[in-house]
Design an enzyme around this catalytic site. Sequence first.
Site, PDB file in Angstrom:
ATOM      1  N   SER A  76      76.011  11.309  71.843  1.00 55.33           N
ATOM      2  CA  SER A  76      75.654  12.742  71.866  1.00 55.33           C
ATOM      3  C   SER A  76      74.130  12.855  71.764  1.00 55.33           C
ATOM      4  O   SER A  76      73.435  12.285  72.600  1.00 55.33           O
ATOM      5  CB  SER A  76      76.370  13.483  70.725  1.00 55.33           C
ATOM      6  OG  SER A  76      76.099  14.864  70.781  1.00 55.33           O
ATOM      7  N   HIS A  93      77.953  13.969  75.428  1.00 54.73           N
ATOM      8  CA  HIS A  93      77.995  15.423  75.328  1.00 54.73           C
ATOM      9  C   HIS A  93      76.877  16.013  76.180  1.00 54.73           C
ATOM     10  O   HIS A  93      75.695  15.782  75.906  1.00 54.73           O
ATOM     11  CB  HIS A  93      77.813  15.870  73.874  1.00 54.73           C
ATOM     12  CG  HIS A  93      78.913  15.415  72.962  1.00 54.73           C
ATOM     13  ND1 HIS A  93      78.773  15.331  71.601  1.00 54.73           N
ATOM     14  CD2 HIS A  93      80.176  15.013  73.249  1.00 54.73           C
ATOM     15  CE1 HIS A  93      79.913  14.901  71.067  1.00 54.73           C
ATOM     16  NE2 HIS A  93      80.780  14.699  72.048  1.00 54.73           N
ATOM     17  N   ASP A 126      82.373  13.394  66.356  1.00 49.06           N
ATOM     18  CA  ASP A 126      83.222  13.139  67.524  1.00 49.06           C
ATOM     19  C   ASP A 126      83.183  11.649  67.871  1.00 49.06           C
ATOM     20  O   ASP A 126      82.110  11.048  67.940  1.00 49.06           O
ATOM     21  CB  ASP A 126      82.725  13.968  68.716  1.00 49.06           C
ATOM     22  CG  ASP A 126      83.642  13.824  69.923  1.00 49.06           C
ATOM     23  OD1 ASP A 126      84.858  13.631  69.717  1.00 49.06           O
ATOM     24  OD2 ASP A 126      83.142  13.908  71.052  1.00 49.06           O
TER      25      ASP A 126
END
Length: 356
Positions: free
Chosen positions: A167, A193, A289
């Site tokens: 991310s 992401h 995540d």
Amino acid sequence: MAIRVLIVDDSALVRQVLTQVLGEDPDIEVVGTAQDPFVARDMIKQLNPDVLTLDVEMPRMDGLTFLENLMRLRPMPVVMVSSLTEAGAEVTLDALSLGAVDFVTKPKLEVVKGLTEYAGELAAKVKFAARAKVQARSAPARGDQRPKPRGAAGFRTTDRLIAIGASAGGTEAIRVVLEMMPPDAPGIVITQHIPAEFSRAFAQRMNRCSPMAVCEAEDGQQVVPGYAYIAPGGYHLRIERSGARWLCRIGDDAPVSRHKPSVDVLFRSVAQAAGRNAVAAILTGMGNDGAAGMLEMHQVGIPTLAQDEATSVVWGMPGAAVKMGGVDEILPLNRIAGRLLELAADESRRAPRTAG
């Protein structure tokens, strides 16, 4: 103590909206606004802010030139505020390569509504940026057009799979990993992401800098050695086994762990479809995540790596995976690619695949 933020944007409306939405967070103090980089330079000296939000399209000096100078002379956390366009994606990726911590997007139309809707995300990214390890990057030239470097020769496999999740800070971390991969590395599936408008430009950029062929994943695409597949923004990427093959599956179902694409979704599918034939790494990123997915891969015998805290922009996702017990090894970024290849080539842990 509140995080002191300086807003740099040539639009008076954007400066006003950002000041309002960030000022509503009790942990953030907007100490000033600047309409161009020259004013910003003086205000940084006077106000000593903790974080900068920076537009990429400004008069007198473009945001990238300003950022390049800033990271060379006074490195500090910067969150880019970028237009949701293909051109905006390229410039934003350039900014991340120059050392910006993260970015938020602003619509061309209905700017007030769009930025207000992203207020929570913007405040969260400013807070994470304030804790980020900022380093000036030895970045490739903007819109890097270098010829593909040659990787190590002789690594061949037909049934190994590498899975990577990242991310914040991940666009550059993934670049480092892909640059070190040989052209015949096992197939790599990646979830980063990233907004839908940016993922194709990101894949194209990675394709230019990696010895492997890199593309945005498509539904039904077969995973083959020498190729890396990046999850399209706004969709989940899963791996599905079809006989002796692995296929990319693109899903438009609900966000998982608040993300779409979600690293947890990819990792769980790899655990189910590839088992011990896979190896995996979780790189720099905010939040958690991917941590649960790493644990599931670890539990089925997949070797799992996490980028270490020292080389991560934000040690959120790797740290969460370590805390959950799903990580076998913690390594600096420059050792991730080599270790993934070593593990993928390790015949001693190879398990026979079940006939499909």
